[in-house]
Motif scaffolding. Sequence first.
Motif, PDB file in Angstrom:
ATOM      1  N   ASP A  80       0.946  -1.062  -0.136  1.00  0.00           N
ATOM      2  CA  ASP A  80       0.010  -0.177   0.063  1.00  0.00           C
ATOM      3  C   ASP A  80       1.272   1.336   0.208  1.00  0.00           C
ATOM      4  O   ASP A  80       0.391   2.427  -0.554  1.00  0.00           O
ATOM      5  CB  ASP A  80      -0.803  -0.120   1.346  1.00  0.00           C
ATOM      6  CG  ASP A  80      -1.954  -1.374   1.528  1.00  0.00           C
ATOM      7  OD1 ASP A  80      -1.740  -1.792   0.216  1.00  0.00           O
ATOM      8  OD2 ASP A  80      -2.331  -1.926   2.154  1.00  0.00           O
ATOM      9  N   ILE A  81       2.668   0.854   0.456  1.00  0.00           N
ATOM     10  CA  ILE A  81       2.978   2.057   0.643  1.00  0.00           C
ATOM     11  C   ILE A  81       3.185   2.734  -0.192  1.00  0.00           C
ATOM     12  O   ILE A  81       3.881   4.389  -0.857  1.00  0.00           O
ATOM     13  CB  ILE A  81       3.662   1.866   2.057  1.00  0.00           C
ATOM     14  CG1 ILE A  81       3.554   2.625   2.965  1.00  0.00           C
ATOM     15  CG2 ILE A  81       5.504   3.580   1.952  1.00  0.00           C
ATOM     16  CD1 ILE A  81       4.058   1.809   4.035  1.00  0.00           C
ATOM     17  N   ALA A  82       3.840   1.726  -1.047  1.00  0.00           N
ATOM     18  CA  ALA A  82       4.399   1.757  -2.360  1.00  0.00           C
ATOM     19  C   ALA A  82       3.021   1.930  -3.537  1.00  0.00           C
ATOM     20  O   ALA A  82       3.662   3.480  -4.762  1.00  0.00           O
ATOM     21  CB  ALA A  82       5.202   0.298  -2.810  1.00  0.00           C
ATOM     22  N   THR A  83       2.034   1.819  -2.799  1.00  0.00           N
ATOM     23  CA  THR A  83       1.046   2.400  -3.838  1.00  0.00           C
ATOM     24  C   THR A  83       0.827   3.706  -4.082  1.00  0.00           C
ATOM     25  O   THR A  83       0.643   4.305  -5.435  1.00  0.00           O
ATOM     26  CB  THR A  83      -0.081   0.889  -4.015  1.00  0.00           C
ATOM     27  OG1 THR A  83       0.005  -0.264  -3.888  1.00  0.00           O
ATOM     28  CG2 THR A  83      -1.311   1.734  -4.517  1.00  0.00           C
ATOM     29  N   LEU A  84       0.660   3.814  -2.592  1.00  0.00           N
ATOM     30  CA  LEU A  84      -0.129   5.723  -2.517  1.00  0.00           C
ATOM     31  C   LEU A  84       1.081   6.418  -3.347  1.00  0.00           C
ATOM     32  O   LEU A  84       1.034   7.514  -3.707  1.00  0.00           O
ATOM     33  CB  LEU A  84      -0.243   5.841  -0.760  1.00  0.00           C
ATOM     34  CG  LEU A  84      -1.280   4.748  -0.788  1.00  0.00           C
ATOM     35  CD1 LEU A  84      -1.355   5.058   0.385  1.00  0.00           C
ATOM     36  CD2 LEU A  84      -2.476   5.556  -1.675  1.00  0.00           C
ATOM     37  N   SER A  85       2.519   5.586  -2.930  1.00  0.00           N
ATOM     38  CA  SER A  85       3.744   6.201  -3.626  1.00  0.00           C
ATOM     39  C   SER A  85       4.275   6.800  -4.926  1.00  0.00           C
ATOM     40  O   SER A  85       4.552   7.761  -5.401  1.00  0.00           O
ATOM     41  CB  SER A  85       4.479   5.648  -2.693  1.00  0.00           C
ATOM     42  OG  SER A  85       5.164   5.898  -1.129  1.00  0.00           O
ATOM     43  N   GLY A 133       9.304   4.675  -1.187  1.00  0.00           N
ATOM     44  CA  GLY A 133       8.342   4.505  -0.694  1.00  0.00           C
ATOM     45  C   GLY A 133       7.986   3.778  -1.674  1.00  0.00           C
ATOM     46  O   GLY A 133       7.207   2.449  -1.622  1.00  0.00           O
ATOM     47  N   ALA A 134       8.271   4.360  -2.951  1.00  0.00           N
ATOM     48  CA  ALA A 134       7.491   3.117  -4.305  1.00  0.00           C
ATOM     49  C   ALA A 134       8.061   2.464  -4.226  1.00  0.00           C
ATOM     50  O   ALA A 134       7.673   1.529  -5.089  1.00  0.00           O
ATOM     51  CB  ALA A 134       8.018   5.063  -5.410  1.00  0.00           C
ATOM     52  N   ARG A 135      10.326   2.634  -4.338  1.00  0.00           N
ATOM     53  CA  ARG A 135      11.008   0.925  -4.471  1.00  0.00           C
ATOM     54  C   ARG A 135      10.546   0.315  -3.786  1.00  0.00           C
ATOM     55  O   ARG A 135      10.164  -0.662  -3.675  1.00  0.00           O
ATOM     56  CB  ARG A 135      12.163   1.863  -4.794  1.00  0.00           C
ATOM     57  CG  ARG A 135      12.389   2.368  -6.076  1.00  0.00           C
ATOM     58  CD  ARG A 135      14.154   2.733  -6.052  1.00  0.00           C
ATOM     59  NE  ARG A 135      14.448   1.078  -6.003  1.00  0.00           N
ATOM     60  CZ  ARG A 135      15.022   0.447  -6.632  1.00  0.00           C
ATOM     61  NH1 ARG A 135      14.852   0.159  -7.997  1.00  0.00           N
ATOM     62  NH2 ARG A 135      15.319  -0.940  -6.230  1.00  0.00           N
ATOM     63  N   ASN A 136       9.990   0.770  -2.206  1.00  0.00           N
ATOM     64  CA  ASN A 136       9.958  -0.757  -0.868  1.00  0.00           C
ATOM     65  C   ASN A 136      11.254  -1.352  -1.217  1.00  0.00           C
ATOM     66  O   ASN A 136      11.289  -2.166  -0.549  1.00  0.00           O
ATOM     67  CB  ASN A 136       9.338  -0.771  -1.272  1.00  0.00           C
ATOM     68  CG  ASN A 136       8.003  -0.398  -0.569  1.00  0.00           C
ATOM     69  OD1 ASN A 136       8.750  -1.321   1.389  1.00  0.00           O
ATOM     70  ND2 ASN A 136       6.921   0.147   0.160  1.00  0.00           N
ATOM     71  N   SER A 137      12.536  -0.460  -2.002  1.00  0.00           N
ATOM     72  CA  SER A 137      13.609  -2.074  -1.620  1.00  0.00           C
ATOM     73  C   SER A 137      14.727  -1.171  -1.923  1.00  0.00           C
ATOM     74  O   SER A 137      14.698  -0.061  -2.599  1.00  0.00           O
ATOM     75  CB  SER A 137      13.220  -2.625  -2.421  1.00  0.00           C
ATOM     76  OG  SER A 137      14.496  -3.884  -3.181  1.00  0.00           O
ATOM     77  N   LEU A 138      15.516  -1.564  -1.445  1.00  0.00           N
ATOM     78  CA  LEU A 138      17.660  -1.003  -1.634  1.00  0.00           C
ATOM     79  C   LEU A 138      18.022  -1.428  -2.671  1.00  0.00           C
ATOM     80  O   LEU A 138      18.994  -1.504  -2.459  1.00  0.00           O
ATOM     81  CB  LEU A 138      17.861  -0.483  -0.040  1.00  0.00           C
ATOM     82  CG  LEU A 138      16.805   0.342   0.603  1.00  0.00           C
ATOM     83  CD1 LEU A 138      17.847   0.396   2.067  1.00  0.00           C
ATOM     84  CD2 LEU A 138      17.454   1.839   0.310  1.00  0.00           C
ATOM     85  N   GLY A 139      17.750  -2.437  -2.728  1.00  0.00           N
ATOM     86  CA  GLY A 139      18.143  -4.148  -3.516  1.00  0.00           C
ATOM     87  C   GLY A 139      18.202  -3.426  -4.857  1.00  0.00           C
ATOM     88  O   GLY A 139      17.368  -2.499  -4.998  1.00  0.00           O
ATOM     89  N   LEU A 145      -5.455  -2.524  -7.255  1.00  0.00           N
ATOM     90  CA  LEU A 145      -5.302  -1.102  -8.016  1.00  0.00           C
ATOM     91  C   LEU A 145      -3.474  -1.958  -8.025  1.00  0.00           C
ATOM     92  O   LEU A 145      -3.347  -1.981  -9.473  1.00  0.00           O
ATOM     93  CB  LEU A 145      -5.045  -0.177  -7.314  1.00  0.00           C
ATOM     94  CG  LEU A 145      -4.356   0.992  -8.390  1.00  0.00           C
ATOM     95  CD1 LEU A 145      -5.334   1.412 -10.019  1.00  0.00           C
ATOM     96  CD2 LEU A 145      -4.844   2.868  -7.646  1.00  0.00           C
ATOM     97  N   TYR A 146      -2.938  -2.449  -7.606  1.00  0.00           N
ATOM     98  CA  TYR A 146      -1.319  -2.380  -7.780  1.00  0.00           C
ATOM     99  C   TYR A 146      -1.445  -3.645  -8.456  1.00  0.00           C
ATOM    100  O   TYR A 146      -0.895  -3.820  -9.218  1.00  0.00           O
ATOM    101  CB  TYR A 146      -0.953  -2.920  -5.889  1.00  0.00           C
ATOM    102  CG  TYR A 146       0.407  -3.425  -6.413  1.00  0.00           C
ATOM    103  CD1 TYR A 146       1.497  -2.858  -6.864  1.00  0.00           C
ATOM    104  CD2 TYR A 146       0.980  -4.651  -6.799  1.00  0.00           C
ATOM    105  CE1 TYR A 146       2.974  -2.372  -6.478  1.00  0.00           C
ATOM    106  CE2 TYR A 146       1.822  -4.975  -6.445  1.00  0.00           C
ATOM    107  CZ  TYR A 146       3.321  -4.013  -6.724  1.00  0.00           C
ATOM    108  OH  TYR A 146       4.558  -4.651  -6.897  1.00  0.00           O
TER     109      TYR A 146
END
Length: 649
Positions: free
Chosen positions: A65-70, A198-204, A229-230
Motif C-alpha cells: 500500500d505504501i508503494a502504491t500510494l507513493s 516508498g515507491a521502490r520499497n527496496s534498497l536492492g 489497483l496494484y
Amino acid sequence: MGLTLKSNNSKVKQVFGPVWILVVFTILALSFLTLARFGLSVWQGERVFGSHAWLSIFIGGLIVDIATLSYIIMPALLLTLVMQSINWQNKVCGLIKIYLVAMSALLVFFEVITPTFINEYDLRPNRLFIEYLIYPKEISKMIFSGYKLDVVIVVITLVLSCKFASKVFSHQWQRKSSLTRLNQSILALVLVCLTILGARNSLGHRPLNPAMVSFSTDHLLNDLTLNSLYSVVFALKQLSNEQSSQDYYGKMPTNELLSIVRNNMQNTQAAFSDLTAPTKTFHAASNTGKPKNLVIILQESLGARYVGTLGGLPLTPNIDALYKQGWGFDNLYATGTRSVRGIEAVITGFTPTPSRAVVKLDKSQHNFFTIADFLAKKNYNTQFIYGGESHFDNMRSFFLGNGFKDIVDTNNFNKIDFNGSWGASDEDLYDQADLELTKLEKQNKPFFSLIFSSSNHSPYDFPDNKITLYDKQKQTRNNAAKYADYALGTFIEKAKKSSYWDNTVFIVIADHDSRVSGSNLVPVDHFRIPAVIFGKGIAHKRDDQLASQLDIPVTLLSLIGASGEHPMIGHDLSKPISDNKQRAMMQYDKNFAYMHGNKVVVLQPQKPATTYTYSNNKLVPCENDEQLIKKALAHANLGNLAYTNGWYH
C-alpha cells in the motif's frame, strides 16, 4: 484538550502547507486499504486464520500500500512543490484535488469489485481483468445480466466515496506553509526522497514486486497482501513487457532444454533435422486406412467435478453415456484456466507460458502451427463454429491466419431460438453445426471442424423448460452445465443418424474448469477435465493414465490417419507411453506446475522450485526432486523460446 488537538492539527497543516492535502490523502487511503484487506481476510477467515497468515498479510499489505500510494502522490507532490516555489498554487489547487479524487475513486472501485472477482477466479483482479476490457460488448452483457446487484453496489459506493473525498480535500487544502523558504526546501527534499523510497520499497537491485511479499502456498493468501489497483497495474506492466518464463523461473542452456524435452517425447528414435523447428519430427499415424473427418467439441468451463462418471455431480448424463461407449479419459489435465489456453493446447499443442496464450500474441497470428493448417495442407476443409462473435479473444484473426478456411459464428446462423449474453444457445450452436457438417460431407473431401460451446459461462443464460433444474435458482453453474450436456446430447443423437457419422472421429473435451480455486499454489484438482473420443470404429476404453490437453491433438491426428511432421511435443495416446514419460503441465496465473505420477513441481516467479506429493487433492511438501525440477524448467521455458525464436511452424 479538544482545542489543543485542533490547534496542533492547524499548526501541522501550516507547516506542510499545500502538501498537507497529500498527507491527508495518504492517511485516508492507507486506512481504507487496510480496512478492505481486513474485510477480505475475515471473509476468507478459514484460509487466513487457519494458516496463521494474518500477520504476513497485513505487514506485506502495508508495504504494498505504501508503494502504491507513493506512486500515486509522486506527480502531485512534484507539481505542488514546483507551483509552491513560484506562487502558482492557487492555479493548480483544483487540478490536484480532481486528481486525488480520481485516484481515490480508482482505489475504491478496484477494492469493491474484488469480492466478485475472487468468487470467480480465487484471485484479486489481475491480467484477466485487463484482457476482458478489450471486449466491452460481451462483458457488459455478462455484467448487467448476472451481476446487477454488484453493479448497483459499485456505483453507489463510488458516488459516495467521491463526494466524501471531494469534501475532505476541499476542507483540508492549505494555501501556504508557515516555514521559511530554506525549511520548505528541506521538507520538500525529505518528502521527495521518502516518496521515491516508498515507491521502490527496496534498497536492492529490484523494486517491490508481488514475489517479495508472497509467503504462502495458498495463492489467494499471497494476493491478499496486495491491493487490487496494484495487482491490475502490475499485470498491465507485465502484459506490455510479456515477460518471458526465463525471467520468471530461471534460465537453462538451450541445448540442455531441448535435450530434456526431446528425451521426454514418445518416440525414442525420432530424428530432429530442422534447426528452425527443434521439436519438429515425423509422427506416424496409428490409423493407416482412409483419412477420417475430425470434429472437436470444446466444452466451456466443464471441470471433472461436474461430470458424474468422473466422481463429480450428476449433471452430465450424456457425457457419462459417451464414457460407456467411447474412449474416455479419467486422468486428463487442462493446461490453464481460460478458453484461449484450452484452444492453444487442443488446436496447437503449444506448452503454456506465463504470457498470454498464443491466440492473442502478435507473432503467432500467421505461420504458427495448428492442426487446422496441418490438415488444410492435406486437402482437408477446416472450419470453426461458435455461437458468439468470433472476434472475441482474437479467435477469428488467429484462426484465419493459421489454417482455418471457414468461420461460422452467430452472424451466420440460419436461426437462433435463444440468444444469451454470450450469443446463441448451445442447442442453436449444435443445430447449425449439424447443417455445416452435412454440407462439408457432401464436398467429397475430409474435413476438420472445431465447435466451441458457450452456454456454460457466467451469467449462465439458457432456454427455459429444457432440463430439470439441479439448483432451485435457474442461472447457476450447475444448471448451466446440465443444460450444456442436454444440448450436447441432442447433437449426438442427430450425428449418429447423419451422413457424416460413419467416417468421423469426434471428441468432447473441456477447455478448462470453472472457478479454479484452492489453497494450493496450483489447485491441481481444478485442472482435471473430462474428454472422451467417440464415433464409429472407436472402441470402448476407460483410460486412467496421466495425460495432458497437449496430448489430445497429437492423438487425434493419429486416429484420423494424418501422418506427417509437426512440432507438437504431446504424446500419441493411441500408442504405448512409458510411465516415466507420462506428465501434465498447468499454468495458474504466474505459477507453473509439472506433474509426473503423484509428484508435482511448482515453479514460482523469482523463487526456488518446490516439489510436492499430490495426495487427496492436496500438495504436500516433500524433498526436492532435482531431475523432475529440470524437466519442469525445460518445459516451462520451451514455449517462450519457441515463440520468440519462431520455432513453432
